[in-house]
Design a protein around this motif. Structure first.
Motif, short mmCIF file in Angstrom:
data_model
loop_
_atom_site.label_atom_id
_atom_site.label_comp_id
_atom_site.label_asym_id
_atom_site.label_seq_id
_atom_site.Cartn_x
_atom_site.Cartn_y
_atom_site.Cartn_z
N ASN A 75 0.80 -1.23 0.00
CA ASN A 75 0.00 0.00 0.00
C ASN A 75 0.83 1.27 0.00
O ASN A 75 0.27 2.37 0.03
CB ASN A 75 -0.93 0.01 1.21
CG ASN A 75 -1.89 -1.17 1.19
OD1 ASN A 75 -2.21 -1.70 0.15
ND2 ASN A 75 -2.32 -1.60 2.36
N GLY A 76 2.13 1.16 0.04
CA GLY A 76 2.98 2.34 -0.02
C GLY A 76 3.01 3.14 1.27
O GLY A 76 3.24 4.35 1.24
N MET A 77 2.81 2.49 2.40
CA MET A 77 2.89 3.18 3.69
C MET A 77 4.31 3.69 3.90
O MET A 77 5.28 3.01 3.56
CB MET A 77 2.51 2.19 4.80
CG MET A 77 2.42 2.73 6.18
SD MET A 77 2.03 1.37 7.33
CE MET A 77 0.73 2.09 8.24
N SER A 78 4.46 4.87 4.45
CA SER A 78 5.80 5.43 4.64
C SER A 78 6.56 4.66 5.72
O SER A 78 5.95 4.05 6.60
CB SER A 78 5.71 6.91 5.02
OG SER A 78 5.23 7.04 6.34
N MET A 79 7.87 4.73 5.64
CA MET A 79 8.70 4.04 6.62
C MET A 79 8.47 4.59 8.03
O MET A 79 8.46 3.84 9.00
CB MET A 79 10.18 4.14 6.23
CG MET A 79 10.51 3.39 4.96
SD MET A 79 12.20 3.66 4.41
CE MET A 79 13.07 2.51 5.43
N GLN A 80 8.27 5.89 8.13
CA GLN A 80 8.03 6.51 9.44
C GLN A 80 6.72 6.02 10.04
O GLN A 80 6.63 5.75 11.23
CB GLN A 80 8.04 8.04 9.31
CG GLN A 80 8.08 8.76 10.62
CD GLN A 80 9.31 8.39 11.45
OE1 GLN A 80 10.37 8.13 10.93
NE2 GLN A 80 9.13 8.32 12.75
N LYS A 81 5.68 5.87 9.20
CA LYS A 81 4.40 5.37 9.69
C LYS A 81 4.52 3.91 10.14
O LYS A 81 3.91 3.50 11.11
CB LYS A 81 3.31 5.51 8.63
CG LYS A 81 2.63 6.84 8.62
CD LYS A 81 1.39 6.76 7.77
CE LYS A 81 0.57 8.01 7.99
NZ LYS A 81 -0.67 7.98 7.25
N VAL A 82 5.30 3.13 9.38
CA VAL A 82 5.52 1.73 9.75
C VAL A 82 6.13 1.66 11.15
O VAL A 82 5.69 0.91 12.01
CB VAL A 82 6.42 1.01 8.73
CG1 VAL A 82 6.87 -0.35 9.25
CG2 VAL A 82 5.70 0.84 7.40
N LEU A 83 7.14 2.49 11.38
CA LEU A 83 7.79 2.50 12.70
C LEU A 83 6.82 2.94 13.79
O LEU A 83 6.77 2.35 14.86
CB LEU A 83 9.03 3.40 12.67
CG LEU A 83 10.21 2.89 11.85
CD1 LEU A 83 11.33 3.93 11.85
CD2 LEU A 83 10.70 1.56 12.36
N SER A 84 6.04 3.97 13.52
CA SER A 84 5.13 4.47 14.55
C SER A 84 4.00 3.48 14.84
O SER A 84 3.54 3.37 15.97
CB SER A 84 4.55 5.83 14.16
OG SER A 84 3.67 5.69 13.07
N HIS A 85 3.56 2.74 13.83
CA HIS A 85 2.48 1.77 14.04
C HIS A 85 2.96 0.47 14.68
O HIS A 85 2.16 -0.32 15.16
CB HIS A 85 1.78 1.45 12.71
CG HIS A 85 0.80 2.49 12.29
ND1 HIS A 85 -0.44 2.62 12.86
CD2 HIS A 85 0.89 3.46 11.36
CE1 HIS A 85 -1.08 3.61 12.30
NE2 HIS A 85 -0.29 4.15 11.39
N THR A 86 4.27 0.21 14.65
CA THR A 86 4.79 -1.02 15.26
C THR A 86 5.43 -0.77 16.62
O THR A 86 5.67 -1.71 17.37
CB THR A 86 5.84 -1.69 14.35
OG1 THR A 86 6.86 -0.76 14.06
CG2 THR A 86 5.21 -2.21 13.08
N GLY A 87 5.74 0.49 16.92
CA GLY A 87 6.35 0.80 18.20
C GLY A 87 7.86 0.74 18.19
O GLY A 87 8.50 0.90 19.23
#
Length: 127
Positions: A19-31
């Motif tokens: 889905n093209g989620m940004s790397m920063q969002k990936v980090l924030s959503h995983t903790g």
């Protein structure tokens, strides 16, 4: 106020790739605070899943053999590392397996007998 949803590393990485989620969002959503920590945890989870799948496919005999070899290493590991060359580990483990099996059988048979019966037998032999 919108509550942020936490995702597992696998799900977050899927959204990143597909889905093209940004790397920063990936980090924030995983903790995770670092991308390398996330990747390391995900790789470890995949390896653990692979090991679990292999364990599920093992027969009871293979599982028992693996436990016996592990018991040899637990009991005789120092001897194997110090006195046996790595090329001869398999032969030496085969030689030590009967010792581990007989020790396990003795411990199992000793545990299966109630203590009172042992005391009664002991008293009857002393009289």
């Amino acid at each position: 106020m919108i509550k942020q949803q936490m995702m597992s590393p696998a799900v977050a990485l899927y959204h990143w790739r597909v889905n093209g989620m940004s790397m920063q969002k990936v980090l924030s959503h995983t903790g995770y605070s670092r991308w390398s920590d996330l990747a390391e945890h995900h790789t470890e989870a995949l390896e653990n899943q692979e090991i679990a799948m292999q364990d599920m496919l093992m027969s009871p005999e293979e599982r028992q053999r693996e436990e016996d070899v592990e018991a040899v290493w637990e009991r005789c590991g120092d001897y194997l590392r110090e006195m046996v060359s790595p090329a001869e580990y398999a032969d030496e483990i085969e030689r030590l397996l009967p010792l581990i099996k007989s020790t396990r059988q003795m411990m199992h048979s000793a545990r299966s007998k109630p203590f009172r019966d042992a005391v009664k037998r002991r008293k009857s032999t002393l009289q």
